[in-house]
Each structure stands twice: as structure tokens, then as C-alpha cells.
Design a protein around this motif. Sequence first.
Motif, PDB file in Angstrom:
ATOM      1  N   PRO A 105       0.419  -1.241  -0.009  1.00 43.29           N
ATOM      2  CA  PRO A 105      -0.038  -0.155  -0.039  1.00 43.29           C
ATOM      3  C   PRO A 105       1.098   1.289   0.191  1.00 43.29           C
ATOM      4  O   PRO A 105       2.321   1.502   0.573  1.00 43.29           O
ATOM      5  CB  PRO A 105      -1.002  -0.333   1.162  1.00 43.29           C
ATOM      6  CG  PRO A 105       0.103  -1.169   2.249  1.00 43.29           C
ATOM      7  CD  PRO A 105       1.129  -1.845   1.155  1.00 43.29           C
ATOM      8  N   VAL A 314      -0.681  -5.016   8.299  1.00 42.55           N
ATOM      9  CA  VAL A 314      -1.870  -4.769   7.108  1.00 42.55           C
ATOM     10  C   VAL A 314      -2.478  -5.972   6.634  1.00 42.55           C
ATOM     11  O   VAL A 314      -1.322  -7.076   5.987  1.00 42.55           O
ATOM     12  CB  VAL A 314      -0.925  -3.987   5.955  1.00 42.55           C
ATOM     13  CG1 VAL A 314      -2.215  -3.327   4.832  1.00 42.55           C
ATOM     14  CG2 VAL A 314      -0.805  -2.290   6.638  1.00 42.55           C
ATOM     15  N   LYS A 316      -4.245  -7.077   3.131  1.00 39.76           N
ATOM     16  CA  LYS A 316      -5.756  -6.191   1.830  1.00 39.76           C
ATOM     17  C   LYS A 316      -6.668  -7.054   2.062  1.00 39.76           C
ATOM     18  O   LYS A 316      -7.220  -8.377   2.004  1.00 39.76           O
ATOM     19  CB  LYS A 316      -5.329  -7.327   0.888  1.00 39.76           C
ATOM     20  CG  LYS A 316      -4.821  -6.671  -0.753  1.00 39.76           C
ATOM     21  CD  LYS A 316      -4.059  -7.191  -1.433  1.00 39.76           C
ATOM     22  CE  LYS A 316      -4.799  -6.109  -2.854  1.00 39.76           C
ATOM     23  NZ  LYS A 316      -4.182  -6.922  -4.225  1.00 39.76           N
ATOM     24  N   TYR A 434      -7.296  -1.658   2.269  1.00 42.59           N
ATOM     25  CA  TYR A 434      -6.475  -2.330   3.459  1.00 42.59           C
ATOM     26  C   TYR A 434      -6.842  -1.372   4.794  1.00 42.59           C
ATOM     27  O   TYR A 434      -6.477  -0.856   5.250  1.00 42.59           O
ATOM     28  CB  TYR A 434      -4.971  -1.642   2.680  1.00 42.59           C
ATOM     29  CG  TYR A 434      -4.570  -1.387   1.556  1.00 42.59           C
ATOM     30  CD1 TYR A 434      -3.481  -2.881   1.177  1.00 42.59           C
ATOM     31  CD2 TYR A 434      -3.968  -0.751   0.615  1.00 42.59           C
ATOM     32  CE1 TYR A 434      -2.650  -2.945   0.754  1.00 42.59           C
ATOM     33  CE2 TYR A 434      -3.247  -1.394  -0.581  1.00 42.59           C
ATOM     34  CZ  TYR A 434      -3.029  -2.284  -0.483  1.00 42.59           C
ATOM     35  OH  TYR A 434      -2.995  -2.243  -2.105  1.00 42.59           O
ATOM     36  N   THR A 436      -6.202  -2.682   8.865  1.00 46.37           N
ATOM     37  CA  THR A 436      -4.785  -1.933   9.916  1.00 46.37           C
ATOM     38  C   THR A 436      -5.138  -2.792  11.009  1.00 46.37           C
ATOM     39  O   THR A 436      -6.410  -2.342  11.573  1.00 46.37           O
ATOM     40  CB  THR A 436      -4.387  -0.875   9.477  1.00 46.37           C
ATOM     41  OG1 THR A 436      -5.322   0.294  10.184  1.00 46.37           O
ATOM     42  CG2 THR A 436      -3.789  -0.502   8.272  1.00 46.37           C
ATOM     43  N   TYR A 497      -5.531 -12.930   1.299  1.00 47.40           N
ATOM     44  CA  TYR A 497      -6.402 -11.595   1.344  1.00 47.40           C
ATOM     45  C   TYR A 497      -7.973 -11.919   0.433  1.00 47.40           C
ATOM     46  O   TYR A 497      -7.934 -13.134  -0.127  1.00 47.40           O
ATOM     47  CB  TYR A 497      -6.126 -10.634   0.351  1.00 47.40           C
ATOM     48  CG  TYR A 497      -6.343 -10.795  -0.993  1.00 47.40           C
ATOM     49  CD1 TYR A 497      -7.105 -10.243  -1.964  1.00 47.40           C
ATOM     50  CD2 TYR A 497      -4.818 -11.242  -1.486  1.00 47.40           C
ATOM     51  CE1 TYR A 497      -6.915 -10.330  -3.408  1.00 47.40           C
ATOM     52  CE2 TYR A 497      -4.497 -11.318  -3.140  1.00 47.40           C
ATOM     53  CZ  TYR A 497      -6.101 -10.808  -3.575  1.00 47.40           C
ATOM     54  OH  TYR A 497      -6.154 -10.858  -5.127  1.00 47.40           O
TER      55      TYR A 497
END
Length: 531
Positions: A105, A314, A316, A434, A436, A497
Motif C-alpha cells: 500500500p 496490514v 489486503k 487495506y 490495519t 487476502y
Amino acid sequence: MTIINDKIYQNFMMKEKKDESSVCLDTSKKSPKEILSDFVQTTTAHGFTHAYNSKTLAGKVIWSLLCVAAIIVVVIQVSTLLSTFFKAPTDVKIKVVFDPDVEFPAVTICNLNPARKSQISLLDKGVQQMLNGTAENDDKLQLQNRTSHDNSSNDVSSYELENIELSEQPTNMVTEYLTKMTFEATIVDMDEKTRREIGHQLEDLLVDCSWRGRKCNVSDFKLHNNLDYGNCYTFNSGLKMIGNKLMKVEKKTTNKPSPKHGLSLTLYIEQDEYIPLLAQSAGIRLSVHPPRIMPFPEDTGSTISPGSQVDVGVRKFEIVRQPLPYDGSDCFDSLRLSDEELWEINSFSQAFNMSYDVKGCQKTCYQKLVVEMCQCGDAEYPFNNLAAFQYRNYTVCQPDNKVQAKCVEHAMKKFTSNSKTSCYCPQSCRDVQYLTSSTSSMWPADSYKPQLLKSLFNRDSSLGEKIRSLHNAQTEGPELIRKNMVKVNVYFQELNYERITEVPAYEVGFTCTDFLSVPCPFKIVLCFTVM
């Protein structure tokens, strides 16, 4: 013998043809009642057969009612199926995807202090007095040299002023809020070079940078000016200044999780440059977002305090949407707009060469409403000499101008209530987000402070100069580090992800299958026959 057989065969074929022609002739002479009688006796919809052959009136009525009910149910089923099909509904499929080389990112960092104390001399005298707290009456201060306080600043469009309540005066605003809004309105009127000089410089902010274990530097960051936080810097923006033109460059990727395979930053926030009325807390604003998308740290960022190390993990998250006609709404990627058409709905694409996103479109739509109603622009967002505003130049709406302040407030209410506004801001067909999560620890450790202080002492930078100028670097240096330095690690927690994909709920093949199941009500009628 052969001749006799041939004659017999020819006579037989002529007789068959006569029989067939007579049958066809008889069929063509049948009355509608006879044709209907043949149909109900030979059809596989046995309800009609039983209604016709029933010996009693009650039997005929019951079977006729059952047949009519079955036809009604079939009509309802078919109409419902067609209605559902033409509405083009979608289903959602969720899939966990493994990407061995996942796109990293963009990471945007901003100092919480938007302007350096040493640079406020670049502002006009009235703003300097207000920021220094030396004005006699801040909340009634009339700033000098304001281009937007001419006669046109009080003009509004055809919207009637009686719809805007003006009883509340700007002087009732909290002093800190009025100061910040006045500062922002002043900054917007400045040229870009001066705005950048007033904010914190990346050369002073960035003490150390590493990407996947390799050194990175100021050339890996893109600057953009944010009204709330001044100069903000984005790593992996997907854009780079080449010559005098901002060009798209390859985005960075990573193939392993964990902090050592991500981005690591050591930052120096310069608390001695803080202006009390603009920044009442110290630290860094951090925002993680997709590359080539305009960052809005004031909306989606998180704050990191000095004297700490923050690890930002992070994950995705991807959404794939269907274009029209599915769900009755379009998604942006399928529109194939020209640059000019894109700029019309997203001014940030033109002003900063960013890709389309919904938030940028909505903020552009809000700014259009402000300009239309108030004939001035909200200082928060760009509005001058852009396609979305017909390339016109407007003044900034001033917070201490009674008419403009209330007009902007009214425009915001109108926008949030969505009354008489038409914002066309479709979602992206492919939307990457994204998620976090962060953990923090005290930094630097006591055992590491002497080593860090030694490396900073020899550094050729403003931080090195400050440490060398200390009376006693060994005692004062650790306190300077604790109050001014931050360490941030941004990395992927895992390379898997989640992908959420919209798929058509009804396709032609499935719809035909549903049509084949429509005659089920006739089978219900058949059950009565068996019983």
C-alpha cells in the motif's frame, strides 16, 4: 413374378397416400370443439383430461377450478421469474486468495503541526499576531491584505438568504477553531511554493528509512499539501516527478510478511517548531491507502505519539463489482470516461494526478455545492481553475464573514441531507482496501539511547545541529529524542487476502432451468388423479 410384385407394391403405396390425404382432409374439417376435445384427451396435463371426462358436474367443476388455479400459479411464477431476471440481482462469492507478490500500500505521513513557527513571517501581519497570541482580540480580528474581503465576498447565488439563518455570529466560535479556520483560509490564497516552505520539510522529518531491508530516501516520497496537517509525504504513491511532469511509476510489491520485509521509518517531529493554536498535541498522522489514490489523513488516518514504536500490520481486502445492469447501478471502471469527464466528477484527479475514488468524488460534489450556493470555495478542498468548476477562479469562504460562514454551514447541511443535490459517484469496479491493526511499545529502549544519540550527533541535518548545540548532549539528548522521535513499521501480516466478488444471481442457463420447473403446479393436479 417380379412384375406382379411391383404392381402390388405400387397399388399399396397409392392406397397409403390416399389414406394420408383423407386424414389431413378430415383434420382440416374438424370444428374447434372437436380439436379441443382431441387436445384434452391426449394432453399430458391430466387435469384437463379429467375435467373433460368427468361424469358428474361436481367433478367437472372441481377439476376445472384446479386447472385454473394451476394456470394462475404458473403465470405468477413466470412473471416473478422474469421480473427477477430483468432486475439483474447479484450474489456474493467470498474467496481467500494467496498472492506471492502482493502490491504494497501507499503510506502517507504528516506532522500534526501544519506550519513551522520559524516560518510564520511568510504570513501577513494579522495572521502572525493571531498565531503568536499577541492580537488584542483574536475573535474580532480583521485580517489585513485579504483578497477575499472585497465587495464580492458577501455575494451568494440565487439561493435566498432568508433560507440561511444568520443569527449566530462568527464571533461565537471557539477561538482555537476560528484561528485554525482563518489560518487555512489564508494558506489557500498563497502560492504552492510558499505553502510548502511554511510546512515541515521531509529532510528534517525523515531521520531513517528502509524498504525491505534496503535504504530509501526522500526521492521515494511524494509531497502533497494538506490543509489540516500542512506538508504530507507519501511512500509508494505510484507517482513520481520526472522533469516537470508527474508520471505514473511501477508500484512496489513484497513477497514476505513481517516487519523486516515492509517499510520502516524513523521520524523527527520538531516540537520546538510547533504553534500552540494550530497543534495542541504532538506526533505523526499516518494513513495507509491504495497507491495513486488521494490520501485524506484527516478522515482515515491514525495518530502516533513521540517516544514510541508502532507496528502497523496490514491486510489486503478486495471487492469486485458488476457493472450495469446488475443491481441497477454502474461501477466506475466500466464507464470509460475521458480525462475531462473524470475531472468533472473528481477534481483531485486533475489537481494531483490521482485515480478516481468515491471519497474524492463526494468531496468534489460538496465543493461544487458550496461554490454554487456561496460563490466562494471551502478552503479544505481545491476549486480554482479546475474543470469541475468550469475553470473559474473563486475566493475562499472566510470564517469571520457572517454571510459566507453561514452559507457554508447551510451547504454542508444540504449536502449531508442529500436534498436537492445530485452526486454521481459510482463505486469502483475493483476496489482495494487495506485493513490495519497496530501495536506500540516505548522507543528507544534505555540501552539503545546512547547508540542512537551518537549516530544522530554525527548526522549532517537540522536534528544533528540541534543535538550538537545542546549544553549537555548526554543528559539533554535522551529527553530531546523522547519528545521528538517516532519509529513506525508498516508490513503485511500475511500474503493471503480476502476477495469479495459480485456475480450475476441469474444467468441465461439458470433461467432456462427455472422455466423448466414452472409446470410443477400441473403435477399437483396430477396427484389428485392418483389419489
